[in-house]
Scaffold this motif. Structure first.
Motif, PDB file in Angstrom:
ATOM      1  N   ALA A 311       2.949   0.233   2.932  1.00 34.23           N
ATOM      2  CA  ALA A 311       1.590  -0.080   3.835  1.00 34.23           C
ATOM      3  C   ALA A 311       0.357   0.490   3.213  1.00 34.23           C
ATOM      4  N   VAL A 312       0.440   1.827   2.872  1.00 29.11           N
ATOM      5  CA  VAL A 312      -0.456   2.356   2.162  1.00 29.11           C
ATOM      6  C   VAL A 312      -1.067   1.627   1.071  1.00 29.11           C
ATOM      7  N   ASP A 313      -0.258   1.035   0.319  1.00 32.16           N
ATOM      8  CA  ASP A 313      -0.938   0.104  -0.925  1.00 32.16           C
ATOM      9  C   ASP A 313      -1.411  -0.920  -0.474  1.00 32.16           C
ATOM     10  N   VAL A 314      -1.035  -1.734   0.428  1.00 30.91           N
ATOM     11  CA  VAL A 314      -1.917  -2.834   1.273  1.00 30.91           C
ATOM     12  C   VAL A 314      -3.032  -2.588   1.863  1.00 30.91           C
ATOM     13  N   LEU A 315      -2.998  -1.438   2.695  1.00 33.32           N
ATOM     14  CA  LEU A 315      -4.111  -1.096   3.373  1.00 33.32           C
ATOM     15  C   LEU A 315      -5.266  -0.883   2.437  1.00 33.32           C
ATOM     16  N   LYS A 316      -4.824  -0.130   1.312  1.00 36.22           N
ATOM     17  CA  LYS A 316      -6.025   0.189   0.231  1.00 36.22           C
ATOM     18  C   LYS A 316      -6.483  -0.969  -0.493  1.00 36.22           C
TER      19      LYS A 316
END
Length: 382
Positions: A311-316
């Motif tokens: 999720a962090v990778d996609v949000l970033k």
């Protein structure tokens, strides 16, 4: 959907708030520049009166930071060497570093797995263990109103009364929140809050305040924040510190206080958008019963670290701000290794690998909040 299609969504947008409040801010700041009383000017007294009225406390003493508020409160009680100060393991370091700086020992307590507030059963176990060991005197309980929600203050007060301990409310993230229909500020013997810029009521620099219904404590706080002064400037009654709130920061806070109620309402509406959009995808924040959150942080939980990282990778990649509060419990931090007694605190230890905070501030639009949720759901294959 990609970062080029939509503008970035910041985790916190103080520029938008400043644009919205620009005329009021400039009027307040210009008044300070005109009278030139940059230390303890009239805006400080006005702010203290308004803050006390806002939360219903008898006395408010503004100080230079939330950390200094905690320190002054403990100094006033004579907390020091040989004293045990009980506090949650899952919070910001300031809560634990202050007892250490005063020579006391922070005793870390586990937290509730849903609300993240200090766990009463763990607290009672920890107090009993310290009493059995006999090396420290149980002296104080610091309850932290984490992420905008109140701790279990009726339960904390009952334990403190039985154990004859001082209670301090670390309300740094939750000024403006309410419990049982009344705003935080009177739940403990003393309440400390922060006006760090990211807080729900934030200054343009560091700042803080102490609240109490005790006139004696308030007088002592005012002395301690100004080098231990007595009735006159050069009468030094005790060892204190330089902990005053700048007049400029008081002016900023006065302008923001005018719209604070409306901003809390707006934060709640954003939280409800996230609740509705994410409740079947991740673990959304549990509400403390009979309370109203100030929503300093909207923190969700993933099943494991791997899903959170996805999720962090996609949000970033989508330009959406996010943060991890907190990646590691305090008793797992190197700075506290020497003072921790080795007791396992499993909830606090596991939260750091699963938690993620999403943008929540009064200038976030409904469309932006829904986009955050949409991108997050897509990242998890929903």
């Amino acid at each position: 959907m990609n970062a080029e299609t939509f503008p970035p969504i910041p985790f916190l947008d103080l520029k938008a708030q400043q644009a919205r409040l620009g005329p009021q801010l400039r009027q307040k700041l210009d008044a300070v520049l005109a009278h030139g009383q940059f230390i303890l000017g009239p805006e400080v007294n006005e702010l203290e009166a308004r803050l006390a009225a806002f939360c219903g406390a008898s006395h408010c003493v503004t100080v230079s930071s939330g950390t200094d508020a905690l320190q002054i409160a403990l100094m006033a009680e004579g907390i020091g060497r040989g004293d045990a100060v009980f506090l949650p393991a899952f919070t910001y370091t300031a809560t634990a570093e202050v007892p250490l700086l005063l020579g006391a020992t922070p005793v870390f307590v586990d937290v509730d797995p849903r609300t993240f507030q200090i766990d009463l059963t763990s607290l009672e176990t920890r107090i009993a263990g310290i009493r059995r060991a006999g090396n420290l005197r149980p002296a104080a309980i610091i309850g932290v109103d984490l992420f905008g929600q109140p701790a279990d203050w009726p339960g904390l007060r009952a334990i403190a009364a039985r154990e004859a301990m001082f209670t301090l409310d670390d309300c740094a993230q939750s000024f403006g929140a309410a419990l049982d229909g009344r705003r935080l500020g009177r739940e403990a013997d003393a309440t400390a809050t922060s006006f760090f810029p990211s807080k729900p009521l934030g200054a343009y620099g560091d700042g803080g305040a102490l609240f109490t219904d005790s006139a004696e404590r308030a007088t002592l706080y005012r002395s301690l924040r100004t080098h231990g002064e007595g009735p006159t400037r050069y009468e030094v009654l005790r060892i204190g510190m330089n902990g005053r709130l700048d007049t400029m920061q008081a002016a900023v806070l006065l302008a923001k206080l005018d719209v604070f109620d409306a901003e809390i309402v707006r934060r709640e509406s954003i939280a409800r958008i996230y609740d509705a959009a994410l409740g079947d995808t991740v673990t959304i924040p549990a509400r403390v019963p009979e309370s109203q959150s100030a929503w300093a942080v909207y923190a969700i939980l993933f099943p494991d670290t791997e899903q959170r990282q996805r999720a962090v990778d996609v949000l970033k990649a989508a330009g959406i701000g996010h943060a991890i509060y907190y990646p590691r419990a305090l008793h797992q931090q190197p700075a506290y290794a020497a003072c921790h007694d080795g007791v396992s605190l499993p909830v606090a230890e596991h939260l750091g690998g699963r938690i993620l905070a999403l943008p929540i501030h009064p200038d976030l639009t409904d469309t932006q909040a829904r986009r955050v949720a949409h991108v997050l759901r897509a990242a998890l294959g929903q």
